[in-house]
Design an enzyme around this catalytic site. Structure first.
Site, short mmCIF file in Angstrom:
data_model
loop_
_atom_site.label_atom_id
_atom_site.label_comp_id
_atom_site.label_asym_id
_atom_site.label_seq_id
_atom_site.Cartn_x
_atom_site.Cartn_y
_atom_site.Cartn_z
CD GLU A 106 10.07 -4.05 0.06
OE1 GLU A 106 9.78 -4.63 -1.00
OE2 GLU A 106 9.30 -3.97 1.03
CG ASN B 264 14.38 -5.79 1.07
OD1 ASN B 264 14.25 -5.42 -0.10
ND2 ASN B 264 13.48 -6.52 1.68
CB THR C 245 13.44 -6.28 -3.43
OG1 THR C 245 12.93 -7.15 -2.41
CG2 THR C 245 12.30 -5.80 -4.32
#
EC number: 2.7.1.26
Length: 200
Positions: free
Chosen positions: A110, A44, A42
Site C-alpha cells: 500500500e 496499491n 493509498t
C-alpha cells in the site's frame, strides 16, 4: 513511556545495500480504508513474487522512496505535452505486510504518495524506487495510535528524502514536490524510462 522515533533515517550519503528495490504495476483498488478511515489515501500494487522476487524475503514494515505515475492526459496532475516523459515523480511512503490492526490474511503493498491529488488514478502504471526502511510492522490498540504512527512515517519519509544524495538527478520531480534541491545525485532514470527501453 513510548520511545521517541527518529525524524530521519538512512545516511546522508544515500541509500545503502540492499536498496534500492524496484516495483511496478498498475494501481489497483485496496480495502477502501486509506481515505475513509485513516485520511491517508493509498495506491496499491499487487504483491507478485514472480515480478518482484525480492518481496518474499524482506521484512513486513514501512518503506520510503520515489513513485512515478503514468497519468492519463485528462488527469489534472498529468505532465504537459512538452514533457520528455509520460511519467511524473513524487515522494512516497509505503507499507508492505499484513496490517495486523485489520487482521489481513494476504500480504499487501500500500503506497501513500506524498502529494494531495485532485482526482483518482486507478489502473495507472506506477513504478516504485524503494530506497530505505522506516520501521517494522506492528499492531495498535486504537485507530488513533495507528493514524499517529502513519503521519510520523510520512514526516520521516519527507525529511529523509530531502537530501541531495536521495533526490533524483535531472529535475525529474513533479513541480509541486516541495524539496530544497530539485536536482540531486540519485539515479532515478528507471522511474521515467519509456516502456520500450531496456531495464537497468
Amino acid at each position: 513511556m513510548a520511545t521517541a522515533r527518529p525524524s530521519i533515517v538512512g545516511p546522508d550519503s544515500g541509500p545503502e545495500s540492499p536498496f534500492p528495490y524496484k516495483m511496478e504495476g498498475k494501481v489497483i483498488s485496496g480495502f477502501g480504508r486509506g481515505s475513509k478511515e485513516l485520511g491517508i489515501p493509498t495506491a496499491n500494487l499487487p504483491v507478485d513474487a514472480t515480478i518482484s522476487p525480492w518481496i518474499s524475503s524482506i521484512s513486513s514494515g514501512v518503506y520510503y522512496g520515489w513513485a512515478s505515475l503514468q497519468l492519463p492526459p485528462s488527469h489534472p496532475e498529468s505532465p504537459s505535452s512538452s514533457s520528455c516523459s509520460p511519467y511524473v515523480v513524487f515522494p512516497m511512503v509505503m507499507s508492505i505486510g499484513y496490517n495486523p490492526f485489520y487482521n489481513n490474511t494476504e500480504r499487501s503493498a500500500e503506497v501513500h504518495i506524498l502529494h494531495k491529488f485532485t482526482a483518482d488514478f486507478y489502473d495507472a502504471p506506477m513504478r516504485l524506487l524503494i530506497l530505505g526502511f522506516i520501521r517494522d510492522e506492528k499492531n495498535y490498540d486504537s485507530l488513533e495510535a495507528l493514524v499517529k504512527d502513519i503521519n510520523t512515517d510520512c514526516d520521516v519519509a519527507r525529511t529523509s528524502l530531502d537530501r541531495k544524495a536521495w533526490v533524483p538527478q535531472g529535475g525529474l520531480l513533479h513541480p509541486a514536490v516541495d524539496v530544497r534541491e530539485k536536482q540531486g545525485d540519485l539515479d532515478g532514470s528507471w522511474l521515467v524510462r519509456p516502456n520500450d527501453s531496456p531495464s537497468a
